[in-house]
Scaffold this active site. Structure first.
Site, PDB file in Angstrom:
ATOM      1  N   SER A   9      10.747  -9.711  -0.493  1.00 34.97           N
ATOM      2  CA  SER A   9      10.251 -11.090  -0.364  1.00 34.97           C
ATOM      3  C   SER A   9      11.414 -12.056  -0.248  1.00 34.97           C
ATOM      4  O   SER A   9      11.225 -13.200   0.162  1.00 34.97           O
ATOM      5  CB  SER A   9       9.387 -11.448  -1.585  1.00 34.97           C
ATOM      6  OG  SER A   9      10.043 -11.122  -2.787  1.00 34.97           O
TER       7      SER A   9
ATOM      8  N   LYS B  76      11.604   0.963  -4.617  1.00 33.08           N
ATOM      9  CA  LYS B  76      10.166   0.795  -4.341  1.00 33.08           C
ATOM     10  C   LYS B  76       9.944   0.962  -2.854  1.00 33.08           C
ATOM     11  O   LYS B  76      10.745   0.471  -2.051  1.00 33.08           O
ATOM     12  CB  LYS B  76       9.687  -0.595  -4.790  1.00 33.08           C
ATOM     13  CG  LYS B  76       8.221  -0.862  -4.433  1.00 33.08           C
ATOM     14  CD  LYS B  76       7.683  -2.119  -5.094  1.00 33.08           C
ATOM     15  CE  LYS B  76       7.977  -3.391  -4.352  1.00 33.08           C
ATOM     16  NZ  LYS B  76       7.470  -3.449  -2.964  1.00 33.08           N
TER      17      LYS B  76
ATOM     18  N   GLU C 222       6.644   0.934   0.210  1.00 32.05           N
ATOM     19  CA  GLU C 222       5.248   0.592   0.478  1.00 32.05           C
ATOM     20  C   GLU C 222       4.549   1.746   1.186  1.00 32.05           C
ATOM     21  O   GLU C 222       5.186   2.500   1.924  1.00 32.05           O
ATOM     22  CB  GLU C 222       5.183  -0.653   1.387  1.00 32.05           C
ATOM     23  CG  GLU C 222       5.719  -1.913   0.733  1.00 32.05           C
ATOM     24  CD  GLU C 222       5.577  -3.155   1.612  1.00 32.05           C
ATOM     25  OE1 GLU C 222       4.939  -3.092   2.687  1.00 32.05           O
ATOM     26  OE2 GLU C 222       6.113  -4.200   1.205  1.00 32.05           O
TER      27      GLU C 222
ATOM     28  N   GLU D   4      -1.252  -4.622  -4.868  1.00 41.24           N
ATOM     29  CA  GLU D   4      -1.167  -6.006  -4.390  1.00 41.24           C
ATOM     30  C   GLU D   4      -2.409  -6.372  -3.580  1.00 41.24           C
ATOM     31  O   GLU D   4      -2.861  -5.595  -2.728  1.00 41.24           O
ATOM     32  CB  GLU D   4       0.096  -6.196  -3.523  1.00 41.24           C
ATOM     33  CG  GLU D   4       0.176  -7.608  -2.946  1.00 41.24           C
ATOM     34  CD  GLU D   4       1.530  -8.005  -2.376  1.00 41.24           C
ATOM     35  OE1 GLU D   4       2.484  -7.195  -2.442  1.00 41.24           O
ATOM     36  OE2 GLU D   4       1.623  -9.140  -1.866  1.00 41.24           O
TER      37      GLU D   4
HETATM   38  O1  KIV Z   1       8.900  -8.055  -2.206  1.00 36.12           O
HETATM   39  C1  KIV Z   1       8.310  -8.355  -3.252  1.00 36.12           C
HETATM   40  O2  KIV Z   1       8.582  -9.369  -3.899  1.00 36.12           O
HETATM   41  C2  KIV Z   1       7.262  -7.450  -3.691  1.00 36.12           C
HETATM   42  C3  KIV Z   1       6.384  -7.901  -4.822  1.00 36.12           C
HETATM   43  C4  KIV Z   1       5.520  -9.010  -4.385  1.00 36.12           C
HETATM   44  C5  KIV Z   1       5.602  -6.790  -5.398  1.00 36.12           C
HETATM   45  O3  KIV Z   1       7.101  -6.410  -3.157  1.00 36.12           O
END
Ligand code: KIV
Length: 266
Positions: free
Chosen positions: A47, A115, A117, A184
């Site tokens: 983000s 992380k 997706e 999410e």
């Molecule tokens: O990129 C991000 O900030 C995220 C969160 C919103 C979970 O993946």
């Protein structure tokens, strides 16, 4: 409050005992404050493409962008778990490339985990990462890197088909070895059912109160980033306004010769 490092084992053990609290951060100073107040997981989210770099979405974010910001966050943190968010096309092309790139988060940026997706179709990649010593947080539902495929930022899990796909995805990711799962943009009841079904903790954003933890984007909760204002965001401060006031006051004082005063001189 725990005074030792938040590991995957400790995060998993929170399930059913203690709500997991997570925020995004992209820089040293913010991460340091979060660590001092005992935030469990600091997520260096892609983000940052929108909140820090000014892009319209997360797609242009590069691996180098993410490593740079993740390393800064790691330097600010002693106890929190630091999650490096793998950017678009850094893990999708091949499993080998995913291992190489995820490895850079641990080796170079010194993140604790990564992380990625995606649902069941990501299982092989996740298992390969985990088998190579790289812990993985999963992320399903509204997955921002698929914004083009979804036709916008759309809440998922609104039809029976979509709900059963989300449940299958969640189970497949747990079986593949993720230690926790971000849910999410999905209805409260769907996130609740997935949370109940899984042994690993879920961390919600726009997924209601029944998840095992919650994450928010720091600029959203501080009231700094106003380009997008989805319903799920709660603003805990109005720092954008505070910043404007401070910048205005500085400008005025410089114009009027009030700053610097004699006490600021050598
Ligand atoms: O990129 C991000 O900030 C995220 C969160 C919103 C979970 O993946």
């Amino acid at each position: 409050m725990s005074k030792t490092k938040w590991t995957t084992t400790k995060i998993k053990a929170c399930k059913g005992r203690e709500k997991i609290v997570s925020l995004t951060a992209y820089d040293y100073s913010t991460a340091r404050i979060m660590d001092e107040v005992g935030i469990h997981i600091v997520l260096v989210g892609d983000s940052l493409g929108m909140t820090v770099l000014g892009y319209d979405d997360t797609l242009p974010v590069t691996l180098e962008d993410m490593l740079h910001h993740t390393a800064a966050v790691v330097r600010g943190v002693k106890q929190a778990m630091v999650v490096g968010d793998m950017p678009f096309l850094s893990y999708q092309v091949s499993i080998d490339q995913a291992i190489d790139n995820a490895g850079r988060f641990l080796k170079e940026a010194r993140a604790d985990v990564v992380k990625i997706e995606g649902g069941a179709f990501r299982s092989k990649t996740i298992t390969a990462l985990v088998e190579n010593g790289i812990p993985v947080m999963g992320h399903i539902g509204l997955t921002p890197q698929s914004v083009r495929a979804m036709g916008g930022y759309k809440v998922q899990g609104k039809t029976d088909d979509s709900i059963s796909r989300l449940k299958d995805d969640a189970q497949a990711l747990e079986d593949a070895g993720v230690f926790s799962l971000v849910l999410e943009g999905m209805p409260v009841g769907v996130a609740q059912a997935i949370t109940k079904m899984l042994e690993i903790p879920t961390i919600g954003i726009g997924a209601g109160p029944h998840c095992d933890g919650q994450v928010l984007v720091v600029q959203d909760m501080l009231g700094i980033f106003s380009n997008l204002k989805p319903k799920f965001i709660k603003q805990y401060a109005a720092l954008g306004e505070e910043m404007s006031n401070a910048f205005r006051a500085f400008k005025k004082e410089v114009h009027e010769g009030v700053f610097p005063g004699t006490e600021h001189g050598y």
